[in-house]
Design a protein around this motif. Structure first.
Motif, mmCIF file in Angstrom:
data_model
loop_
_atom_site.group_PDB
_atom_site.id
_atom_site.type_symbol
_atom_site.label_atom_id
_atom_site.label_comp_id
_atom_site.label_asym_id
_atom_site.label_seq_id
_atom_site.Cartn_x
_atom_site.Cartn_y
_atom_site.Cartn_z
ATOM 1 N N ARG A 8 0.916 -1.087 0.010
ATOM 2 C CA ARG A 8 0.006 -0.068 -0.052
ATOM 3 C C ARG A 8 0.836 1.224 0.256
ATOM 4 O O ARG A 8 2.118 1.422 0.593
ATOM 5 C CB ARG A 8 -1.032 -0.138 1.148
ATOM 6 N N ALA A 10 0.236 5.088 1.304
ATOM 7 C CA ALA A 10 -0.690 5.561 2.143
ATOM 8 C C ALA A 10 -0.592 7.038 2.461
ATOM 9 O O ALA A 10 0.096 7.547 3.550
ATOM 10 C CB ALA A 10 -0.746 4.669 3.445
ATOM 11 N N PRO A 11 -0.490 7.844 1.357
ATOM 12 C CA PRO A 11 -0.385 9.399 1.804
ATOM 13 C C PRO A 11 -1.291 9.938 2.590
ATOM 14 O O PRO A 11 -2.498 9.611 2.529
ATOM 15 C CB PRO A 11 -0.137 9.977 0.482
ATOM 16 N N SER A 12 -0.929 10.972 3.593
ATOM 17 C CA SER A 12 -2.132 11.801 4.160
ATOM 18 C C SER A 12 -2.215 12.998 3.258
ATOM 19 O O SER A 12 -1.144 13.683 2.830
ATOM 20 C CB SER A 12 -1.285 12.163 5.557
ATOM 21 N N ARG A 42 -3.960 4.073 -0.285
ATOM 22 C CA ARG A 42 -4.953 4.280 0.959
ATOM 23 C C ARG A 42 -4.711 5.547 1.282
ATOM 24 O O ARG A 42 -3.741 6.152 1.386
ATOM 25 C CB ARG A 42 -4.429 3.264 2.137
ATOM 26 N N ASP A 44 -5.020 8.419 3.857
ATOM 27 C CA ASP A 44 -4.807 8.471 5.505
ATOM 28 C C ASP A 44 -5.432 9.559 5.969
ATOM 29 O O ASP A 44 -4.520 10.525 6.289
ATOM 30 C CB ASP A 44 -3.385 8.098 5.887
ATOM 31 N N TYR A 186 -2.803 8.085 13.489
ATOM 32 C CA TYR A 186 -2.699 7.110 12.396
ATOM 33 C C TYR A 186 -2.155 5.739 12.830
ATOM 34 O O TYR A 186 -2.472 4.732 12.319
ATOM 35 C CB TYR A 186 -1.197 7.910 11.777
ATOM 36 N N SER A 190 -3.902 2.469 10.668
ATOM 37 C CA SER A 190 -2.858 1.607 9.719
ATOM 38 C C SER A 190 -2.688 0.206 9.965
ATOM 39 O O SER A 190 -2.696 -0.630 8.840
ATOM 40 C CB SER A 190 -1.691 2.572 9.933
ATOM 41 N N ARG A 204 7.922 1.874 3.555
ATOM 42 C CA ARG A 204 7.773 3.122 3.981
ATOM 43 C C ARG A 204 9.037 3.644 4.356
ATOM 44 O O ARG A 204 9.901 3.014 4.513
ATOM 45 C CB ARG A 204 6.587 3.279 4.902
ATOM 46 N N HIS A 208 9.501 5.854 10.060
ATOM 47 C CA HIS A 208 8.546 5.033 10.675
ATOM 48 C C HIS A 208 9.192 3.924 11.669
ATOM 49 O O HIS A 208 8.218 3.025 12.058
ATOM 50 C CB HIS A 208 7.490 4.618 9.657
HETATM 51 N N1 GLU Z 1 0.010 8.213 6.306
HETATM 52 C C1 GLU Z 1 1.408 7.662 6.699
HETATM 53 C C2 GLU Z 1 2.523 8.717 6.360
HETATM 54 O O1 GLU Z 1 2.332 9.489 5.137
HETATM 55 C C3 GLU Z 1 1.583 6.466 6.382
HETATM 56 C C4 GLU Z 1 2.943 5.692 6.662
HETATM 57 C C5 GLU Z 1 2.827 4.213 6.281
HETATM 58 O O2 GLU Z 1 3.241 4.091 5.212
HETATM 59 O O3 GLU Z 1 2.704 3.575 7.324
HETATM 60 O O4 GLU Z 1 3.426 8.912 7.012
#
Ligand code: GLU
Length: 446
Positions: A8, A10-12, A42, A44, A186, A190, A204, A208
Motif C-alpha cells: 500500500r 498511504a499518503p496523508s 490508501r 490516510d 494514524y 494503519s 515506507r 517510521h
Molecule cells: N500516512 C502515513 C504517512 O504518510 C503512512 C505511513 C505508512 O506507510 O504506514 O506517513
C-alpha cells in the motif's frame, strides 16, 4: 497461482506529492509490479483538521501522470467502525487504557526528563488511577485519551532493507491511539487496514522505524498476521546537505508543468540510492524488472536535479513522434514527424521544442559572421531543399569559397538559425524552407 503480494501507498492528504514522498510510491509500485502483486492506494485522512479533499484529488492525479495506477483504493475516513471495533478488542484485552494528563502536564514532564537527561518515556501514572479517581477526573470535565500498553520487551523483525532490527519497547512511550476528542491517530488505523487488506509488505520511509516496533505489538494484539517491513532512507539534496526543503518539496505538479517526462522521474527514483547505476527506463514494467530490496542502500538518497534533466533528455532522444504528437500540438509546435526527428536530440525537456519551432517557422534575426560566404551560398542554394540538399550544397560551396570545416559551417548555421549550435542542419534546412533561407543568408530578418 495469483500473487499474494499486496502493498500500500498511504499518503496523508495534507499536502501534494513531492520528490520526498514520491520515492515511497515508486518503490511500492516497482515491487508490486515485479512480483505480479497489487497496490492499494490508501488515503490516510484520519486527521480531519489537516486533510483536504483537494489534496486527495491532486495526489491521485499526480500518481496517474506518473503511470502509478492503484489496483484498489481505500480511505480511512470511511472506516471508523473498523477502528472502533479494534479499539474495543484492545480494551477488552487490557491493552488500551485511558489517560487524563493534559497537554501542559505532558509537556512539563517532557521538559523535566530533558533537564535530567532522561528519556521521556510515559510513566503509566494513569494505570495507577482508581475507579473513583477516574470518575472524579471525568466529573471535572476531563476526557481521556487512550494509550496502547506496550509489552516492554524487545521486538525483532527482519527488515527487507535494514536487515535485523531490534527495538525494546521499554524505551518508548505507550503510544496514544485515540485523542481526547475521540479521533484516531494514524497508528491503529494503519494496522487495522494492513490486516483488513491483507497487506504483505509495508514499504515506507525510515522515519517510521520506531512506529513499527509499536505497530508489530498491535498486529499481534489484534491477532492479525504481521506483514514484512521495508524501511527506505529519506531523500536529501545532491550535496548531502540534509533534507533540503527545496528538493524534498519539489512538487510532482511543478515537474509536470515544467514538461518533464514521468519516466525520467521514475527512472531516477528507481535507481538513486541503490547499487544500480542510474539508467533510462521507458516503462514501469521495465523499471520493475531490475527492482530488488537488497539493492537499496541504507544511506540517504541523493536527489540531483541535473541528473534528472540528463535522464529526461535521454528519454526524449529516443521517443517516436507518435508518443509526443499531442503534447507538441498543445505547445503550439508544428512540423510533424520531420521536425520532431530533427530536434529531439537537442532537447532537455519537451517545451524546449518551442525554441526550435520558432527558429524554423517564425522570423528571426540572422547572425552574419561571414557575409561574403553567405552571399555566395545564397547564389547556389539548390532549388529543392530535400534531405540531400545540405551535403550537396555545402560541398559545392566549399569548392567555390575555399572554406572548410568550422569556417564553412559556422557562418551558415549562424545566418540560418541565429544560433551557434543546435540540431543537424541537414534536417533543419528543409524545415526552414527556401524563401526564408535565402532571406536569412542575405542578412534579413525572416
Ligand atoms: N500516512 C502515513 C504517512 O504518510 C503512512 C505511513 C505508512 O506507510 O504506514 O506517513
Amino acid at each position: 497461482m495469483a500473487s499474494s503480494i499486496i502493498v500500500r501507498f498511504a499518503p496523508s492528504p495534507t499536502g501534494t506529492l513531492h520528490v520526498g514522498n514520491m520515492r515511497g510510491a515508486v518503490l511500492n509500485w516497482l515491487f508490486a509490479r515485479k512480483m505480479g502483486g497489487k497496490v492499494l492506494l490508501r488515503i490516510d485522512d484520519t486527521d480531519t483538521e489537516r486533510s483536504k479533499e483537494e489534496y486527495a484529488i491532486a495526489i491521485r492525479h499526480d500518481l496517474a501522470w506518473l503511470g502509478l495506477l492503484p489496483d484498489l483504493e481505500a480511505r480511512q475516513s470511511d472506516r471508523a467502525a473498523h477502528y472502533e471495533a479494534a479499539a474495543e478488542k484492545l480494551r477488552a484485552a487490557g491493552r488500551l487504557y485511558p489517560c487524563y494528563e493534559t497537554e501542559d502536564e505532558l509537556e512539563r514532564r517532557r521538559r523535566q526528563a530533558q533537564a535530567r537527561h532522561q528519556p521521556n518515556v510515559y510513566n503509566r501514572a494513569a494505570l495507577e488511577l482508581t475507579a473513583e479517581q477516574r470518575a472524579a477526573l471525568e466529573a471535572e470535565g476531563r476526557k481521556p485519551h487512550w494509550r496502547f500498553k506496550l509489552n516492554r520487551k524487545p521486538v525483532v523483525w527482519h527488515d527487507e532493507v535494514r536487515g535485523r532490527v531490534e527495538i525494546d519497547t521499554s524505551s518508548v512511550s505507550d503510544p496514544v491511539l485515540i485523542r481526547e476528542d475521540g479521533r484516531f491517530l494514524y497508528t491503529l488505523p494503519s494496522v487495522v487496514d494492513d490486516i483488513a487488506f491483507h497487506i504483505s509488505h509495508v514499504i515506507r520511509g525510515e522515519d517510521h522505524v520506531m512506529n513499527t516496533a509499536s505497530q508489530i505489538e498491535i498486529f499481534e494484539a489484534l491477532g492479525g498476521p504481521v506483514p514484512a517491513f521495508a524501511h527506505y532512507p529519506l531523500v536529501v539534496a545532491a550535496d548531502g546537505s540534509g533534507l533540503s526543503k527545496r528538493i524534498g518539496s519539489l512538487g510532482v505538479a511543478k515537474l509536470r508543468d515544467d514538461g518533464l517526462e514521468p519516466m525520467s522521474l521514475i527512472s531516477l527514483l528507481a535507481h538513486a540510492g541503490t547499487s544500480d547505476a542510474v539508467g533510462v527506463h521507458h516503462t514501469l514494467a521495465d523499471a520493475a524488472e531490475s527492482f530488488a530490496f537488497g539493492k537499496i542502500s541504507r544511506s540517504p538518497i541523493r536527489f540531483d536535479e541535473h541528473e534528472l534533466l540528463t535522464l529526461n533528455g535521454r528519454i526524449l532522444h529516443g521517443l517516436p513522434y507518435a508518443a509526443v504528437a499531442e503534447r507538441l500540438a498543445a505547445l503550439g509546435v508544428g512540423g510533424g514527424e520531420a521536425f520532431w526527428l530533427a530536434v529531439r536530440g537537442n532537447l532537455t525537456v519537451l517545451p524546449d521544442a518551442r525554441k526550435w519551432w520558432h527558429i524554423v517557422a517564425e522570423p528571426i534575426d540572422p547572425v552574419m559572421e561571414d557575409p561574403e560566404l553567405t552571399r555566395m551560398a545564397a547564389e547556389i542554394l539548390p532549388p529543392e531543399l530535400d534531405g540531400d540538399a545540405w551535403p550537396l550544397w555545402t560541398k559545392a560551396l566549399a569548392e567555390r569559397s575555399g572554406r572548410k570545416g568550422k569556417a564553412l559551417f559556422h557562418p551558415l548555421r549562424l545566418a540560418l538559425t541565429g544560433q551557434g549550435d543546435g540540431p543537424e542542419m541537414k534536417r533543419l534546412l528543409p524545415l526552414i524552407g527556401r524563401a526564408r533561407a535565402l532571406a536569412r543568408l542575405a542578412g534579413e530578418r525572416a
